[in-house]
Design an enzyme around this catalytic site. Structure first.
Site, mmCIF file in Angstrom:
data_model
loop_
_atom_site.group_PDB
_atom_site.id
_atom_site.type_symbol
_atom_site.label_atom_id
_atom_site.label_comp_id
_atom_site.label_asym_id
_atom_site.label_seq_id
_atom_site.Cartn_x
_atom_site.Cartn_y
_atom_site.Cartn_z
ATOM 1 N N ASP A 1 -35.217 27.843 68.280
ATOM 2 C CA ASP A 1 -33.914 28.496 68.283
ATOM 3 C C ASP A 1 -33.003 27.701 69.213
ATOM 4 O OD1 ASP A 1 -34.891 30.464 66.619
ATOM 5 O OD2 ASP A 1 -35.369 31.845 68.261
ATOM 6 N N GLU B 1 -29.816 33.186 59.854
ATOM 7 C CA GLU B 1 -30.017 32.826 61.256
ATOM 8 C C GLU B 1 -29.547 31.388 61.476
ATOM 9 O OE1 GLU B 1 -34.040 33.471 62.435
ATOM 10 O OE2 GLU B 1 -33.923 35.652 62.195
ATOM 11 N N TRP C 1 -29.049 29.826 64.092
ATOM 12 C CA TRP C 1 -29.649 29.237 65.284
ATOM 13 C C TRP C 1 -31.109 28.791 65.095
ATOM 14 C CZ3 TRP C 1 -28.398 34.392 64.619
ATOM 15 C CH2 TRP C 1 -29.490 35.272 64.466
ATOM 16 N N HIS C 2 -31.726 29.207 63.978
ATOM 17 C CA HIS C 2 -33.170 28.976 63.781
ATOM 18 C C HIS C 2 -33.383 27.727 62.922
ATOM 19 C CE1 HIS C 2 -37.384 30.692 63.338
ATOM 20 N NE2 HIS C 2 -37.370 29.705 62.463
#
Length: 297
Positions: free
Chosen positions: A218, A266, A268-269
């Protein structure tokens, strides 16, 4: 004797009825003989007439019919044989595929971090094994965050290049053990009053997180920490730089918008897919999941 002519025995008869080999006949008597009875001609009664034998057409028709019928039977049998051979060799595509080993690299040993052969899913998340401890390498100075060695090297290189471009990529979470994931899933779920389905939209159940593999990370923007683990991270300079450059370091976004797993977006992932083991870990899991959905037991 000048007024006499010799005639064949077939045209003269002795006065006593006995046949003579030849007889002398006066010229005037020639008028009693037909013109066609002259010695140069062959009497019609003695001509050999050859009559053509009629062909057995009925028999020939039967032979032709039987030949055509036999050819038809042979052709039909050949066609049926061609259809049956593939079925004998491979009765069903599913059976043939199930006979293949789950590990395409050969043998029955799974690579560390590979997905479960059954491709079991829980709340939309695929199953992953934990990375061996000796395969991990720290990516922070305090050593609290680690990745597989190959992924760690690429992330550090990416982080340095981003920093040179004025972007600060901050690692927020990397490898997680089963115990870490149990806390994040069950304790946070209880603290927020979420049901399992709601919690699974933002966090994987234990044993089903990409972070177990040591390839997932992340990432946040050092200039905008308030966007960490938020959808608003997609509006940061860090995310824009990652979208343009992450592939050069073999990182890709794990859960883009409208992903087939149904996991919430997501930004950020990210996950590393830069070597054989990492590629097989993630893409085999997805392929097995698709196969299980197509051919349910």
């Amino acid at each position: 004797m000048d007024n006499l002519i010799r005639i064949p025995e077939t045209q003269a008869t002795h006065a006593d009825g006995d046949d003579l080999e030849e007889a002398l006949v006066p010229l005037e008597h020639l008028r009693h003989f037909r013109e066609d009875a002259l010695p140069d001609d062959i009497p019609e009664a003695f001509r050999e007439v050859v009559h053509p034998r009629p062909r057995p057409w009925r028999q020939q028709r039967w032979v032709l019919f039987l030949s055509l019928f036999s050819l038809g039977v042979l052709a039909f049998g050949f066609g049926v044989g061609l259809n049956l051979v593939p079925q004998r060799l491979n009765p069903t595509g599913a059976a043939a595929s199930s006979a293949r080993p789950a590990n395409a690299t050969g043998g029955n040993n799974e690579q560390p971090g590979a997905a479960s052969p059954a491709a079991d899913t829980l709340l939309g998340h695929l199953a992953y094994a934990e990375a061996p401890a000796d395969s991990l390498k720290a990516i922070t100075e305090d050593g609290s965050l680690k990745l597989r060695a190959a992924a760690a090297d690429k992330f550090l290189a990416m982080q340095a290049d981003a920093r040179a471009a004025g972007v600060e990529l901050v690692p927020l979470s990397a490898y997680r053990s089963l115990q870490d994931q149990e806390h994040l899933f069950f304790d946070v779920k209880a603290a927020r009053g979420q049901n399992p389905t709601e919690r699974a939209e933002v966090s994987a159940p234990p044993g089903h997180s990409e972070h177990h593999t040591g390839y997932a990370i992340d990432i946040g923007d050092g200039a905008q920490p308030d966007t960490n683990l938020q959808f608003s991270f997609a509006d940061t300079a860090a995310f824009q730089w990652l979208q343009e450059n992450a592939a050069y370091y073999s990182f890709e976004l794990s859960f883009p918008k409208d992903n087939p797993q149904g996991v919430a977006y997501e930004p950020w992932h990210w996950r590393f897919v830069g070597d054989r083991d990492s590629l097989e870990t993630f893409y085999k899991a997805h392929q097995l999941r698709q196969a299980a959905a197509t051919n349910p037991q």
